[in-house]
Design a protein around this motif. Sequence first.
Motif, PDB file in Angstrom:
ATOM      1  N   GLN A  17      -0.466  19.520 -22.625  1.00 43.91           N
ATOM      2  CA  GLN A  17      -1.907  19.284 -22.629  1.00 43.91           C
ATOM      3  C   GLN A  17      -2.680  20.564 -22.378  1.00 43.91           C
ATOM      4  OE1 GLN A  17      -3.436  16.090 -23.359  1.00 43.91           O
ATOM      5  NE2 GLN A  17      -5.094  17.551 -23.668  1.00 43.91           N
TER       6      GLN A  17
ATOM      7  N   GLU B 137       6.012  12.717 -24.821  1.00 41.76           N
ATOM      8  CA  GLU B 137       4.861  13.284 -24.107  1.00 41.76           C
ATOM      9  C   GLU B 137       3.790  13.614 -25.144  1.00 41.76           C
ATOM     10  OE1 GLU B 137       3.742  17.282 -21.465  1.00 41.76           O
ATOM     11  OE2 GLU B 137       5.759  16.996 -22.273  1.00 41.76           O
TER      12      GLU B 137
ATOM     13  N   CYS C 225      -7.271  10.537 -28.445  1.00 41.30           N
ATOM     14  CA  CYS C 225      -6.363  10.429 -27.316  1.00 41.30           C
ATOM     15  C   CYS C 225      -4.944  10.269 -27.835  1.00 41.30           C
ATOM     16  CB  CYS C 225      -6.728   9.228 -26.437  1.00 41.30           C
ATOM     17  SG  CYS C 225      -6.627   7.639 -27.297  1.00 41.30           S
TER      18      CYS C 225
ATOM     19  N   MET D   3       4.668   6.469 -29.910  1.00 38.34           N
ATOM     20  CA  MET D   3       3.431   7.136 -29.512  1.00 38.34           C
ATOM     21  C   MET D   3       2.666   7.614 -30.736  1.00 38.34           C
ATOM     22  SD  MET D   3       2.975  10.287 -26.839  1.00 38.34           S
ATOM     23  CE  MET D   3       3.277   9.187 -25.441  1.00 38.34           C
TER      24      MET D   3
ATOM     25  N   LEU E 294      -1.715   7.724 -27.231  1.00 38.03           N
ATOM     26  CA  LEU E 294      -1.374   6.416 -26.689  1.00 38.03           C
ATOM     27  C   LEU E 294       0.090   6.128 -26.983  1.00 38.03           C
ATOM     28  CD1 LEU E 294      -4.373   4.133 -27.748  1.00 38.03           C
ATOM     29  CD2 LEU E 294      -3.931   5.078 -25.479  1.00 38.03           C
TER      30      LEU E 294
ATOM     31  N   ARG F 193      -7.555  16.263 -18.455  1.00 35.16           N
ATOM     32  CA  ARG F 193      -6.827  15.025 -18.716  1.00 35.16           C
ATOM     33  C   ARG F 193      -5.335  15.297 -18.621  1.00 35.16           C
ATOM     34  NH1 ARG F 193      -7.785  13.227 -24.887  1.00 35.16           N
ATOM     35  NH2 ARG F 193      -9.944  13.632 -24.388  1.00 35.16           N
ATOM     36  N   SER F 194      -4.600  14.269 -18.299  1.00 38.15           N
ATOM     37  CA  SER F 194      -3.153  14.370 -18.235  1.00 38.15           C
ATOM     38  C   SER F 194      -2.558  14.057 -19.599  1.00 38.15           C
ATOM     39  CB  SER F 194      -2.593  13.379 -17.214  1.00 38.15           C
ATOM     40  OG  SER F 194      -3.071  13.629 -15.919  1.00 38.15           O
TER      41      SER F 194
ATOM     42  N   VAL G 285       0.164  12.057 -21.893  1.00 36.49           N
ATOM     43  CA  VAL G 285       0.552  10.643 -21.879  1.00 36.49           C
ATOM     44  C   VAL G 285       2.062  10.561 -22.091  1.00 36.49           C
ATOM     45  CG1 VAL G 285       0.307   8.444 -23.086  1.00 36.49           C
ATOM     46  CG2 VAL G 285      -1.697   9.908 -22.725  1.00 36.49           C
ATOM     47  N   TYR G 286       2.725   9.696 -21.328  1.00 30.73           N
ATOM     48  CA  TYR G 286       4.177   9.572 -21.402  1.00 30.73           C
ATOM     49  C   TYR G 286       4.553   8.135 -21.757  1.00 30.73           C
ATOM     50  CZ  TYR G 286       4.190  14.110 -19.106  1.00 30.73           C
ATOM     51  OH  TYR G 286       3.985  15.424 -18.816  1.00 30.73           O
TER      52      TYR G 286
END
Length: 525
Positions: free
Chosen positions: A453, A511, A521, A18, A523, A9-10, A12-13
């Motif tokens: 990550q 990030e 996750c 966040m 978000l 998985r990448s 998240v930006y």
Amino acid sequence: MRDFQCPGRSAVYATNGMCATSHPLAAQVAVDILKQGGNAMDAAIAGAVLLGVAEPQMTGIGGDCFALIAPSSSAEVVAVNGSGRAPAGASARALREAGHSMMPVHSAHAVTIPGAIDAFCTMSDKWGKLGLADSLAPAIHYMEHGVPVAPRVAFDWGPGSAKLQGTACVDFLQGGLCPQIGDLFALPKQAQLLRNIAKDGRDAFYSGEAAEDMLAALNAAGGLHCAEDFANTACSISTPICGLYKGRDLLEHPPNGQGIIAHLMLNILSHFDLPSLDPLGAMRVHIEAEAAKLAYDARNRFLADPDWMPRLDHLLSAQTAASLAALIDPNRALPNAPATSEAVHKDTIYITVVDRDRMAVSLIYSIFHGFGSGIASEKFSVLFQNRGAGFSLTEGHPNELKGGKRPMHTIIPAMLRDHGRVTMPFGVMGGQYQPNGHARFVTNLTDYSMDLQTAVDAPRSFFDNGYLKLERGYGDTVRAELTAKGHDVITPDSPLGGGQAIHIRDNGVLEGASDPRKDGCALGY
């Protein structure tokens, strides 16, 4: 950059705010609070309390929490200790005379007073923006209407459910069975209690009908808890312990949490040329395992409630780390250090939130073992932690059970600070693995320049109770090399913890990374 043809998985930006945590619904709720004008504290409380129904085997209002709070990226960080104390009537001597050599982990004697609600109320009042009622509203909704059981939650439900007792079997099972993936799980009794707390604050939990409900359950199970124990519960606010690793400040919560052991491990590891080693090779695993043996042995002998802990400076001393590092043979495993208490376990949740003003919250929240003590109150279904299992019954030990004392705690939030600026709230779940996990994460970032990550995802290892646990991400060659060095290598039944982090980049972009070992996750918006 990762290979996009391989599973993964990448990160998240985002720019405005966040959340990263172990369940997607909690992350979504936290971001929703931010969008409504709340700050990172409002959002962290909202997500954390919701996790009590999304991951009830891991956490809940019958548990404890710790938090590190940076009101802004350049402000001083505050440590909040929301861990509860043993009831005033608790006595190690009485348990020894009853025939116990270790804390009876699934009994009322292991139940310390839940500290999380007092901490949530205090943090909301001191640092929140919207108010406690807004932070609790999402959890109230989902506790009333239910949350679908996620895959990792279902995986964890079974092992702990055997310890559920009495009314807990009714409230946390469905027809006597563990819920399966996709089944709805609700806690309507807790929803009502949260409504009361939203209206009347911490007194709605620590006095009146809620306290009477909890005392009835604990006293019926043989506990010595009394109304004064609940009424006197109060979180404490202090300053984090700061340690330097290769130019980076690592901020850890002070004892009774075990964050200081992450510092000790990193201080030991600083005596070795880690960047020259293969990050997934046998030698790195070996050096880290040996450092863990030595650091955790020190933990087991010295770590306790700080009011009873005489050797804090010793654990932080550069000389202590140098002396321990000198004991490590690169070619041969040390004899096993004294086994860690079987009372130490792995179940907890972690949540981190950063808002548009770059307030950062690193919060960890737990009921200790899977489903805690297994004891729940009847009216409000408060499932009690068994954090008292972290006490020692050894006479004269700094961590010996005593009334009004906090036990040694495994859960530890953390932050990194670079050049005076808070750059990363993070946490690594996994009970006693957590200091080792913090050291592994920091060295992944600092010594091996892994992206965020990848640093979370990378295979993990841990020396635990005489065994060197290697996740399946390690190959047969590494296992054979470690066995040749004298390690007893095994593959653990479940992953080694989880983890989340948010990097506040130099350009202000956020990030976020969340561990695939969990359902969650990161978000942002």
